[in-house]
Design a protein around this motif. Structure first.
Motif, PDB file in Angstrom:
ATOM      1  N   PRO A 334      41.199  37.113  39.642  1.00 24.43           N
ATOM      2  CA  PRO A 334      41.697  35.759  39.332  1.00 24.43           C
ATOM      3  C   PRO A 334      40.838  34.990  38.340  1.00 24.43           C
ATOM      4  N   GLY A 348      46.092  28.393  29.617  1.00 25.38           N
ATOM      5  CA  GLY A 348      45.978  27.819  30.957  1.00 25.38           C
ATOM      6  C   GLY A 348      45.334  26.445  30.933  1.00 25.38           C
ATOM      7  N   TYR A 353      46.674  24.570  34.215  1.00 22.87           N
ATOM      8  CA  TYR A 353      47.015  25.564  35.230  1.00 22.87           C
ATOM      9  C   TYR A 353      45.834  25.961  36.111  1.00 22.87           C
ATOM     10  N   PRO A 375      43.216  30.150  38.162  1.00 26.45           N
ATOM     11  CA  PRO A 375      44.570  29.599  38.256  1.00 26.45           C
ATOM     12  C   PRO A 375      44.860  29.083  39.665  1.00 26.45           C
ATOM     13  N   PHE A 377      47.316  29.291  42.124  1.00 27.45           N
ATOM     14  CA  PHE A 377      48.498  30.075  42.463  1.00 27.45           C
ATOM     15  C   PHE A 377      49.419  29.366  43.450  1.00 27.45           C
ATOM     16  N   ARG A 383      52.390  30.208  38.964  1.00 26.30           N
ATOM     17  CA  ARG A 383      52.815  31.561  39.350  1.00 26.30           C
ATOM     18  C   ARG A 383      53.790  32.133  38.316  1.00 26.30           C
ATOM     19  N   TRP A 386      51.704  33.210  35.410  1.00 22.55           N
ATOM     20  CA  TRP A 386      50.969  34.434  35.763  1.00 22.55           C
ATOM     21  C   TRP A 386      51.902  35.645  35.713  1.00 22.55           C
ATOM     22  N   ASN A 403      44.770  43.825  42.611  1.00 23.80           N
ATOM     23  CA  ASN A 403      44.173  42.482  42.648  1.00 23.80           C
ATOM     24  C   ASN A 403      42.931  42.494  43.525  1.00 23.80           C
ATOM     25  N   MET A 442      48.420  35.003  44.710  1.00 30.07           N
ATOM     26  CA  MET A 442      48.103  35.750  43.498  1.00 30.07           C
ATOM     27  C   MET A 442      48.833  37.089  43.491  1.00 30.07           C
ATOM     28  N   THR A 446      51.771  38.479  41.022  1.00 29.33           N
ATOM     29  CA  THR A 446      51.554  39.757  40.348  1.00 29.33           C
ATOM     30  C   THR A 446      52.732  40.689  40.579  1.00 29.33           C
TER      31      THR A 446
END
Length: 797
Positions: A334, A348, A353, A375, A377, A383, A386, A403, A442, A446
């Motif tokens: 992250p 960002g 963000y 970020p 999330f 999100r 991302w 992650n 996160m 993803t």
């Protein structure tokens, strides 16, 4: 409200007083005391949610674990007001609510107590932080045992223990280190043969005490938020698991290659080294589907970049590996490097963000790239951003993302300070509330990004930190373990516990991440991991020059490693079917003995044995030099996989443990499907499925699920479900098959091996035709035949 002394209101614990009124709105019931309101939502005949507004005002009814579309599924529901209690009745349970204090007793339909409040709900002001600390305590019933709670490095049975959920980067954790990486506030209770579950849906720091402080009480509490929990009735523990997974969400099917063997280290680089590793696997005929790239593939550890020096042509590398049958999974953390020349940082920052502190300053901290921002999330707009970033990885050919560091981990200070602010999907809050779901969201973003850009392929995501319900989109691993025998045992415990806590797609770093295993430890770990849904070797070997590859320990170890990785690929149809059962029914893929035979008290403290799916039982080797171990088998008949020796369950047996074997048993009557030998998933079309059929003098059912192993055709009916029924007699064995589906698999033949026949078979009958068996068909109690896959019934006699 009834305060309990002392007189300082901030140290007083408050309890509900007498019910003043109550109302019913559909399947919601509201009980009003002077200040507190209890909301009871009857979801099904065995699932009830209890939610308390301590001072009469409910917070927003919102969950990052429970899908908003969760529907009620009641058969029967009624409420009666008695002199001392309210009684809510479903087809299976009764909920008694005491009018004097809102204390709850839950019984089955015959009046046997399942779960009962001790002090019940109570709360106190949280002066130093704000808000309230909310508590609930339950009576521990006679001979009660407890299980679940996710990622805990302790014995499976939780009785007498105390735990905390506040995700932490616990590099080199040890037995009983707590908290760890994951936050799963869900546990099971079992007493008098009755199983139930409690899911405490609260994202603040939560604590659980199973008779540690007071032996008569089980309690759970949170340092903020609401007392909001689901009660789930079994009575079978596996029934509880099914219901919990239904509440928190079932997973999609993974690509089948993700169930194959995966190889990783910190780190394989440069690109030529990665290709060398791939060639070694193929030249040595060791099956492997995935190679992972750790942080050194990036340019200065900047996420979504590739090192110009070490990976100058990432698309070319990925294509070269794909041509050899490998998928590439890359790590993404992250932390976004503070760098005015870095596009993702610029974007960002411009769009606000990144997380900020209470006074508006950016949340900054050091991780691998150096100074980083992070970020938020919990903001849906973040999100979405991302998700969009993964297009650049998919365009290169990446098929999965790993992650890490998302507890979140920050060097020197451990994690975010509590004053960091989050959006929390429109309900702004501090990090105290968002900490336990940071990595959770996160990994969700993803997965959503990969799913979008990989279409029609299925995504594959791994995460280190998560909250309840993460099984909907990700797999997990047990974190930064060590190359020790104790950590081998912990790997078994943690994977079993995570599976019954809703997240079955679980594994550990084979051989240990920290340190260097010897060949014996590596093999014993690899043997255990053969039966874990996520099978990956990973090590911190950049700290030394040691490579933890299957051939790194010499030819003997390599030979045994090849044997077990090949076994993994043989068992892929069984493993994939077990995953399908998990995805459709919510049944855990790994099952501790108490979940297999809960009527047998001997299983309540059995940690070594577990089952994978319906029919395979494993007992890992946990000590160096072990030549024999005692294995406990539950009731029933069992075959030892390596020699077909039979055992009657309900007791322990000494089993020899040579280095090239792990105690592995097959339930009598099972049909175990196997693939022929392969080096990676999809290496060549599978035209023949091998069926191992194990004799049992009764009727036993098995199942095989199949689809394309990737894409989403199965959602449109492109799958097959094949059900087998085995019935054994004194002089015959009958195998019946029921085929449902329209997927054209390309498999046209079954090679069937019948094990353990107690008679000398002379012939077999298929579709009314009788065929003689020759000596080559029959040996040592087994019969081998090859038949067209379209058969409906075979009789061996």
């Amino acid at each position: 409200m009834q305060p309990v002394a002392p007189t300082n209101k901030y140290s007083i614990k408050y309890f509900p007083d007498t019910v003043r009124s109550w109302t019913k709105e559909g399947n919601y019931l509201y009980f009003h005391t002077t200040e507190t309101i209890l909301e009871v939502r009857v979801i099904s005949d065995k699932v009830v949610r209890f939610r308390y507004a301590a001072d009469g005002d409910f917070q927003r009814d919102f969950s990052y674990a429970v899908p908003a579309e969760l529907k009620e599924s009641l058969v029967f529901f009624d409420i009666q007001e008695n002199e001392e209690t309210f009684e809510i009745v479903t087809a299976l349970i009764r909920v008694l609510i005491d009018k004097d204090n809102l204390r709850i007793t839950i019984t089955d339909s015959e009046g046997r107590i399942i779960n009962q409040d001790e002090q019940g709900f109570h709360w106190q002001y949280y002066l130093s932080k704000g808000g309230k600390i909310v508590y609930c305590s339950k009576q521990i019933q006679e001979d009660e045992n407890f299980f679940g709670l996710g990622d805990k490095a302790a014995a499976l049975n939780l009785l007498g223990k105390r735990f905390e959920n506040y995700g932490a980067d616990t590099y080199g954790y040890q037995r009983d280190t707590d908290p760890l990486y994951k936050n799963i506030p869900f546990y099971y209770g079992l007493h008098h043969g009755i199983g139930y579950g409690i899911f405490f849906d609260n994202t603040f720091r939560t604590l659980f005490d199973f008779g540690n402080e007071r032996p008569e009480a089980c309690s759970f509490w949170a340092r903020g938020g609401e007392m909001n929990y689901y009660f789930i009735y079994g009575p079978q523990l596996l029934d509880v698991a099914r219901e919990y997974t239904r509440i928190t969400g079932t997973p999609d099917l993974p690509p089948m290659w993700a169930l194959g063997y995966q190889q990783s280290r910190w780190s394989y680089f440069p690109d030529k080294r990665v290709v060398e590793i791939a060639h070694e696997f193929r030249n040595r005929h060791i099956p492997c589907d995935v190679i992972h790239l750790d942080i050194d593939y990036m340019e200065g550890f900047r996420c979504f970049t590739f090192s110009e020096e070490n990976f100058p042509d990432p698309a070319g590398l990925v294509k070269t590996l794909a041509d050899m049958g490998f998928k590439v999974v890359v790590i993404i953390d992250p932390g976004i490097k503070v760098d005015p020349e870095y596009e993702i940082y610029q974007e960002g920052l411009a769009k606000n963000y990144f997380c900020r502190r209470a006074d508006g300053a950016l949340m900054e901290g050091d991780v691998w790239p150096g100074q980083c921002v992070f970020p938020d999330f919990t903001n849906p707009e973040v999100r979405a951003w991302w998700r969009s970033l993964f297009k650049r990885l998919v365009d290169v050919g990446i098929r999965g993302v790993w992650n890490d560091m998302n507890e979140p981990a920050v060097f020197e200070i451990g994690t975010f300070p509590e004053d960091v602010r989050h959006d929390y999907d429109g309900d702004p809050c501090s990090h105290r509330k968002a900490h336990n779901i940071y990595g959770h969201l996160m990994s969700r973003a993803t997965a959503e990004g990969l799913k979008k850009y990989l279409m029609p392929h299925r995504p594959f995501v791994i995460t280190r930190s998560c909250y309840a319900g993460a099984q909907q989109w990700t797999s997990v691993w047990t974190g930064d373990n060590s190359a020790t025998w104790d950590h081998l045992s912990l790997a078994s415990l943690q994977c079993q516990r995570m599976a019954v806590s809703g997240i079955s797609f679980i594994g550990s770093d084979i051989g240990g991440f920290i340190g260097e295993p010897d060949g014996e430890l590596y093999i014993r770990w690899l043997q255990l991991a053969t039966f874990h849904p996520f099978m990956r070797t990973h090590s911190a070997s950049n700290e030394t020059n040691f490579n933890q590859d299957p051939w790194s320990f010499g030819s003997k170890v390599e030979f045994i490693a090849r044997k077990f990785i090949r076994l993994r690929y043989h068992l892929l149809p069984y493993l994939y079917t077990t995953f399908w059962q998990y995805a459709t029914e919510g049944t855990p893929m790994l099952r501790p003995m108490a979940f297999v035979a809960q009527e047998d008290a001997e299983t309540y403290h059995r940690d070594h044995e577990f089952m994978l799916g319906d029919h395979l039982l494993i007992s890992h080797v946990s000590e160096p030099g072990m030549q024999e171990k005692q294995v406990y088998l539950p009731e029933g008949n069992w075959y030892y996989y390596w020699n077909d020796k039979t055992y009657a369950g309900g007791t322990s047996f000494p089993i020899s443990t040579p280095l090239d074997e792990i105690p592995l048993f097959v339930k009598a009557g099972a049909v175990i499907p196997q693939y022929p030998r392969m080096e990676f998933v999809g290496a060549e079309p599978v035209s023949e499925m091998i069926l191992h059929v194990y004799y049992e003098a009764s009727t036993v059912h098995s199942i095989l699920y199949e689809d394309a192993g990737d894409n989403y055709g199965y959602r449109n009916g492109q799958f097959n479900v094949i059900r087998y029924k085995v019935t054994g007699g004194e002089r015959s064995l009958r195998l019946k098959k029921k085929f449902i589906g329209k997927y054209e698999s390309g498999c046209y033949r079954n090679r069937i091996i019948f094990h353990g026949l107690p008679f000398e078979a002379k012939e077999y009958v298929i579709e009314g035709k009788t065929y003689k068996l020759s000596k080559r068909n029959f040996a040592l109690g087994t019969v081998k035949i090859a038949v067209d896959r379209s058969f409906e019934e075979i009789i061996i006699r």
